[in-house]
Design a protein around this motif. Structure first.
Motif, mmCIF file in Angstrom:
data_model
loop_
_atom_site.group_PDB
_atom_site.id
_atom_site.type_symbol
_atom_site.label_atom_id
_atom_site.label_comp_id
_atom_site.label_asym_id
_atom_site.label_seq_id
_atom_site.Cartn_x
_atom_site.Cartn_y
_atom_site.Cartn_z
ATOM 1 N N ALA A 1 0.839 -1.208 0.000
ATOM 2 C CA ALA A 1 0.000 0.000 0.000
ATOM 3 C C ALA A 1 0.868 1.250 0.000
ATOM 4 O O ALA A 1 1.998 1.233 0.467
ATOM 5 N N GLN A 2 0.298 2.315 -0.524
ATOM 6 C CA GLN A 2 0.877 3.640 -0.439
ATOM 7 C C GLN A 2 -0.036 4.460 0.463
ATOM 8 O O GLN A 2 -1.248 4.249 0.462
ATOM 9 N N ALA A 3 0.546 5.394 1.183
ATOM 10 C CA ALA A 3 -0.250 6.262 2.049
ATOM 11 C C ALA A 3 -0.083 7.711 1.630
ATOM 12 O O ALA A 3 1.002 8.138 1.223
ATOM 13 N N PHE A 4 -1.175 8.440 1.724
ATOM 14 C CA PHE A 4 -1.180 9.873 1.448
ATOM 15 C C PHE A 4 -1.955 10.546 2.577
ATOM 16 O O PHE A 4 -3.022 10.064 2.965
ATOM 17 N N ILE A 5 -1.433 11.627 3.091
ATOM 18 C CA ILE A 5 -2.167 12.458 4.040
ATOM 19 C C ILE A 5 -2.397 13.774 3.312
ATOM 20 O O ILE A 5 -1.457 14.410 2.831
ATOM 21 N N LEU A 6 -3.661 14.131 3.232
ATOM 22 C CA LEU A 6 -4.037 15.301 2.454
ATOM 23 C C LEU A 6 -4.757 16.299 3.352
ATOM 24 O O LEU A 6 -5.719 15.949 4.027
ATOM 25 N N GLY A 7 -4.270 17.514 3.364
ATOM 26 C CA GLY A 7 -4.926 18.609 4.066
ATOM 27 C C GLY A 7 -5.643 19.468 3.045
ATOM 28 O O GLY A 7 -5.036 19.917 2.075
ATOM 29 N N LEU A 8 -6.937 19.645 3.244
ATOM 30 C CA LEU A 8 -7.738 20.436 2.312
ATOM 31 C C LEU A 8 -8.383 21.614 3.016
ATOM 32 O O LEU A 8 -8.819 21.501 4.160
ATOM 33 N N TYR B 1 -3.741 3.488 -0.639
ATOM 34 C CA TYR B 1 -3.941 3.002 -2.003
ATOM 35 C C TYR B 1 -3.302 1.633 -2.172
ATOM 36 O O TYR B 1 -2.108 1.459 -1.921
ATOM 37 N N LEU B 2 -4.113 0.656 -2.564
ATOM 38 C CA LEU B 2 -3.658 -0.704 -2.837
ATOM 39 C C LEU B 2 -3.581 -0.860 -4.355
ATOM 40 O O LEU B 2 -4.578 -1.174 -5.013
ATOM 41 N N ALA B 3 -2.401 -0.622 -4.926
ATOM 42 C CA ALA B 3 -2.243 -0.566 -6.376
ATOM 43 C C ALA B 3 -2.551 -1.893 -7.053
ATOM 44 O O ALA B 3 -3.178 -1.913 -8.119
ATOM 45 N N GLU B 4 -2.130 -3.011 -6.477
ATOM 46 C CA GLU B 4 -2.345 -4.310 -7.123
ATOM 47 C C GLU B 4 -3.818 -4.633 -7.295
ATOM 48 O O GLU B 4 -4.213 -5.305 -8.238
ATOM 49 N N ALA B 5 -4.645 -4.166 -6.393
ATOM 50 C CA ALA B 5 -6.082 -4.445 -6.448
ATOM 51 C C ALA B 5 -6.881 -3.257 -6.970
ATOM 52 O O ALA B 5 -8.098 -3.358 -7.125
ATOM 53 N N ALA B 6 -6.222 -2.148 -7.243
ATOM 54 C CA ALA B 6 -6.903 -0.907 -7.646
ATOM 55 C C ALA B 6 -8.008 -0.563 -6.650
ATOM 56 O O ALA B 6 -9.134 -0.258 -7.007
ATOM 57 N N GLU B 7 -7.656 -0.613 -5.366
ATOM 58 C CA GLU B 7 -8.578 -0.329 -4.268
ATOM 59 C C GLU B 7 -7.988 0.751 -3.376
ATOM 60 O O GLU B 7 -6.782 1.006 -3.399
ATOM 61 N N CYS B 8 -8.842 1.331 -2.554
ATOM 62 C CA CYS B 8 -8.373 2.338 -1.611
ATOM 63 C C CYS B 8 -9.214 2.291 -0.346
ATOM 64 O O CYS B 8 -10.289 1.697 -0.317
ATOM 65 N N ALA B 9 -8.703 2.937 0.664
ATOM 66 C CA ALA B 9 -9.444 3.163 1.902
ATOM 67 C C ALA B 9 -9.175 4.607 2.298
ATOM 68 O O ALA B 9 -8.017 5.044 2.334
ATOM 69 N N VAL B 10 -10.232 5.339 2.544
ATOM 70 C CA VAL B 10 -10.098 6.740 2.931
ATOM 71 C C VAL B 10 -10.525 6.876 4.386
ATOM 72 O O VAL B 10 -11.649 6.534 4.746
ATOM 73 N N TYR B 11 -9.605 7.364 5.196
ATOM 74 C CA TYR B 11 -9.872 7.603 6.604
ATOM 75 C C TYR B 11 -10.140 9.090 6.782
ATOM 76 O O TYR B 11 -9.392 9.921 6.265
ATOM 77 N N VAL B 12 -11.194 9.388 7.503
ATOM 78 C CA VAL B 12 -11.553 10.782 7.741
ATOM 79 C C VAL B 12 -11.559 11.055 9.238
ATOM 80 O O VAL B 12 -11.784 10.171 10.047
#
Length: 154
Positions: A40-47, A60-71
């Motif tokens: 997995a790759q991780a991104f922290i985004l401030g908006l 981001y789980l590239a091999e499965a083209a899936e993601c999980a978004v934590y809020v």
């Protein structure tokens, strides 16, 4: 406290909305409930929104083209609250084994920011729209067609 929000599949944003972007330097193997395990790759985004600031964690789980978004529970945070949530988000992903790097979004050239908005998975509406994923799907489709033609020759 950060929790998965299944409604999110991506975090498309304008260049002006992004106030911070942290990206992982490594890709640890993760299991996220309801998703296939894998690197997995991780991104922290401030908006920045019209009424305050928000922090998101995008895995981001590239091999499965899936993601999980934590809020975060707090979406319209003041800038001071946002800074605390950003630190909490960093601690959260680092506890999963990610080594994070601050991209220094605000000091980047505008062209570089635009390029990242069009290439990083975090900014796509759906992880299956990421260009690298689409390329792999097309390669698999071509490989399957080639194999089909080969087998049909017998």
């Amino acid at each position: 406290m950060f929790n998965v929000d299944e409604r999110y599949r991506g975090l498309p944003a304008s260049r002006e909305q992004v106030i911070a972007l942290h990206t992982s330097l490594n890709s640890p193997h993760l299991f996220i409930p309801g998703k296939p395990a894998g690197p997995a790759q991780a991104f922290i985004l401030g908006l920045r929104g019209s009424t305050g600031f928000a922090t998101f964690i995008y895995l981001y789980l590239a091999e499965a083209a899936e993601c999980a978004v934590y809020v975060s529970g707090k979406r319209n945070a003041s800038f001071e609250e946002y800074l605390g949530e950003e630190a909490e988000a960093l601690a959260f992903v680092e506890s999963m084994g990610f080594m994070m790097d601050n991209s220094n979004w605000r000091s980047m050239a505008q062209a570089t920011q635009e390029e990242l908005l069009h290439t990083l998975p975090v900014f796509f509406r759906d992880p299956r729209q990421v260009p690298a994923v689409q390329k792999r799907v097309e390669e698999k489709r071509n490989a399957a067609a080639t194999l089909g033609r080969f087998l049909a020759a017998f």
